[in-house]
Design a protein around this motif. Structure first.
Motif, short mmCIF file in Angstrom:
data_model
loop_
_atom_site.label_atom_id
_atom_site.label_comp_id
_atom_site.label_asym_id
_atom_site.label_seq_id
_atom_site.Cartn_x
_atom_site.Cartn_y
_atom_site.Cartn_z
N ALA A 299 36.90 32.75 52.97
CA ALA A 299 36.93 32.23 54.34
C ALA A 299 37.23 30.74 54.38
O ALA A 299 37.94 30.26 55.27
CB ALA A 299 35.61 32.51 55.04
N LEU A 300 36.71 29.98 53.41
CA LEU A 300 36.83 28.53 53.44
C LEU A 300 38.06 28.01 52.69
O LEU A 300 38.53 26.90 52.96
CB LEU A 300 35.57 27.89 52.85
N GLY A 301 38.53 28.78 51.73
CA GLY A 301 39.70 28.34 50.96
C GLY A 301 39.40 27.23 49.97
O GLY A 301 40.31 26.53 49.53
N VAL A 302 38.13 27.05 49.61
CA VAL A 302 37.74 26.07 48.60
C VAL A 302 36.75 26.75 47.65
O VAL A 302 36.16 27.78 47.99
CB VAL A 302 37.06 24.82 49.24
N PRO A 303 36.57 26.21 46.44
CA PRO A 303 35.61 26.81 45.52
C PRO A 303 34.21 26.82 46.12
O PRO A 303 33.75 25.83 46.69
CB PRO A 303 35.68 25.89 44.30
N VAL A 304 33.54 27.96 45.99
CA VAL A 304 32.15 28.10 46.45
C VAL A 304 31.27 28.42 45.25
O VAL A 304 31.58 29.31 44.46
CB VAL A 304 32.03 29.21 47.52
N LYS A 305 30.20 27.66 45.10
CA LYS A 305 29.29 27.84 43.97
C LYS A 305 27.89 28.16 44.48
O LYS A 305 27.49 27.72 45.55
CB LYS A 305 29.24 26.57 43.11
N ILE A 306 27.16 28.93 43.69
CA ILE A 306 25.77 29.26 43.98
C ILE A 306 24.87 28.52 43.01
O ILE A 306 25.12 28.49 41.81
CB ILE A 306 25.52 30.78 43.88
N PHE A 307 23.83 27.92 43.56
CA PHE A 307 22.85 27.22 42.73
C PHE A 307 21.49 27.90 42.89
O PHE A 307 21.08 28.25 44.00
CB PHE A 307 22.78 25.75 43.13
N THR A 308 20.82 28.08 41.77
CA THR A 308 19.53 28.79 41.75
C THR A 308 18.46 27.91 41.12
O THR A 308 18.06 28.13 39.97
CB THR A 308 19.65 30.11 40.98
#
Length: 298
Positions: A53-62
């Motif tokens: 949807a955003l067209g940029v890298p998306v990262k998850i942080f835990t």
């Protein structure tokens, strides 16, 4: 929530492509409650949808604890998170301009609340919180609503200083740790969260018990419910306020429509069965904000 998606698409159609270029990445924080790898696995489908949807890298942080997500939102290193009400209260009381409340989980019966559930091993002979007197007891995290703030306040109001009522009070580090710890006999009793709907044997419809049961970490027939809090408002999904408006609109729309576009992914994100992700207002958390102020002596 298709109407929300269509409305947001219409309002951002002209400016979305330009404004989306204002961010180079998007970071999602996932509260503790289960081990980091399981959190990554459960939310990978969600991450991928956000990235598309955003067209940029998306990262998850835990982060290891709730405060890691809180500080990430306050410091601007995290852009989005589903917070518990108490964690949201901490963010808001520290910086009212840090995040915007967007959505919350709606249960299958249409409600938007859940419970702190006290529980013990079935073979421990503990069937009520009265029976837990003099036993070891586990909370989840100091910033957890159902894992500390609400049960701590309600139990203290009835039983007095909890360190005197129980033989030992511990912070397990998260809901999963509490559930596994009680099931393994590391703690005599503890609290975790559930929507309270459906069957106990399944871990209820959604919540930490359901996640632990689905993962095979606990057999719900080995533990019993011994206490239940008053209804707690389901925590908010928040976005960093400083983000471009079209970014905030897009991530809200992706989440709002998740049960319609990918029910399996929504199940993973919601920690079990739910009906939808629906809009919520800051005012829904006034009671929790007041409790948090009192707890911190503000």
């Amino acid at each position: 929530m298709k109407k929300l998606l269509l409305t947001l698409a219409a309002t951002t159609a002209l400016t979305g492509a330009v404004q989306a270029q204002e961010i180079k990445e998007f970071n999602i924080g996932i509260l503790g409650g289960e081990n980091a790898q399981d959190r990554l696995n459960s939310n990978e489908c969600f991450r991928a949808k956000m990235e598309e949807a955003l067209g940029v890298p998306v990262k998850i942080f835990t982060p290891a604890d709730y405060d890691g997500v809180v500080q990430g939102l306050l410091g601007g290193t995290l852009d989005y998170a589903w917070l518990g009400a108490s964690a949201y209260a901490k963010v808001y009381l520290t910086d009212p301009e840090a995040v915007e409340v967007k959505l919350t989980k709606q249960n299958v019966d249409g409600s938007t609340g859940y419970y702190s559930i006290g529980f013990a091993r079935k073979d421990a002979g503990i069937t009520s919180m009265d029976d837990a007197k003099g036993k070891s007891f586990a909370f989840a995290d100091p910033n957890s609503t159902s894992g500390y703030l609400v049960p701590g306040a309600e139990l203290a109001a009835k039983y007095g200083t909890l360190e005197n009522y129980f033989s030992e009070v511990k912070m397990s580090g998260g809901h999963e740790q509490t559930i596994v710890g009680v099931a393994n006999g590391d703690f005599d009793a503890g609290v975790s969260w559930a929507d309270g709907l459906g069957n106990w044997e399944d871990g209820y419809n959604s919540g930490a018990f359901r996640k632990a049961s689905d993962a095979g970490l606990v057999d719900m027939n080995d533990i019993v419910e011994i206490w239940r809090s008053a209804l707690i408002p389901e925590g908010p999904m928040v976005v960093r306020k400083a983000l471009p408006q079209d970014v905030k609109d897009k991530v809200t729309a992706v989440t709002a429509d998740l049960w319609e576009t990918d029910a399996e992914c929504a199940y993973n994100v919601a920690a079990g069965e739910a009906k939808d992700f629906v809009p919520v207002e800051h005012s829904a958390y006034d009671g929790v904000l007041a409790a948090r102020k009192m707890q911190e002596g503000m």
